[in-house]
Design a protein around this motif. Structure first.
Motif, PDB file in Angstrom:
ATOM      1  N   LYS A 207      75.814  35.845  34.685  1.00 47.43           N
ATOM      2  CA  LYS A 207      76.515  37.048  34.220  1.00 47.43           C
ATOM      3  C   LYS A 207      75.939  37.494  32.872  1.00 47.43           C
TER       4      LYS A 207
ATOM      5  N   HIS B 123      76.062  39.402  29.279  1.00 43.23           N
ATOM      6  CA  HIS B 123      77.006  39.730  28.210  1.00 43.23           C
ATOM      7  C   HIS B 123      76.245  40.523  27.150  1.00 43.23           C
TER       8      HIS B 123
ATOM      9  N   SER C 142      80.091  45.277  30.053  1.00 43.95           N
ATOM     10  CA  SER C 142      79.713  43.924  29.618  1.00 43.95           C
ATOM     11  C   SER C 142      79.825  43.784  28.101  1.00 43.95           C
TER      12      SER C 142
END
Length: 194
Positions: free
Chosen positions: A68, A70, A175
């Motif tokens: 993921k 960020h 994000s």
């Protein structure tokens, strides 16, 4: 970098240099251009440069162990960007930096920065003040992530980056805010109905 006093004066706003100092600065600042989609830095790279953004939009982001992304920072005109943890500690990067909009940058290596500090002391003061403001901004960002609602974080974001939404994708903004793209759409809809 070809001689152009105006670029140096723009990068180092508020400082006055002699012709010799301008030549010294120009000898270590290097103009580079990158196309949208270029990854300027990848995690685990050695970081020895920081970049002044003359034109364009970039983002620094971290990819966690689950893959993921960020987003930590967006870099827009007249901002500086790098993986500062790695830049200052001579370690490998933990960040990635991607060009979101065609960019013209001026790069400065760590060694050249130290050279400028020794030759032109007011540059060291300039960077110290920049770092102090950046540290304060990151601290405020951490506090807002801990204490503000997603809507409050989005409102702060569009105040800080008023024109950025044309340059970045929704998932980048989500994000950065620590929310899903669906939540971002819901927040925008709620705000537009008020």
């Amino acid at each position: 970098m070809r001689s152009d006093n105006s670029k140096i004066k723009e990068i180092f706003k508020g400082l006055t240099f002699s012709e010799a100092e301008i030549k010294t600065i120009e000898s270590v600042f290097h103009k580079v251009t990158y196309k949208k989609g270029t990854v300027l830095l990848r995690a685990n790279d050695i970081v020895d440069k920081q970049y002044y953004i003359y034109k364009g939009c970039l983002r620094s982001y971290h990819i966690d162990t689950h893959g993921k992304e960020h987003t930590v920072q967006f870099g827009v005109n007249d901002w500086w960007i790098s993986d500062y943890t790695a830049f200052f500690s001579s370690s490998k990067s933990i960040m990635n930096i991607e060009v979101l909009k065609d960019a013209t940058l001026y790069k400065l290596s760590h060694d050249d920065k130290e050279f400028l500090y020794s030759k032109i002391p007011q540059i060291e003061s300039f960077f110290r003040k920049k770092l102090e403001r950046a540290f304060a901004a990151f601290q405020k960002r951490i506090l807002s992530n801990l204490s503000q609602t997603a809507t409050e974080r989005y409102t702060s974001f569009i105040t800080k980056y008023p024109n950025i939404e044309r340059s970045v994708k929704n998932y980048h903004i989500a994000s950065y805010l620590g929310i899903t793209t669906e939540s971002l759409s819901r927040i925008r809809k709620d705000l537009s109905s008020h």
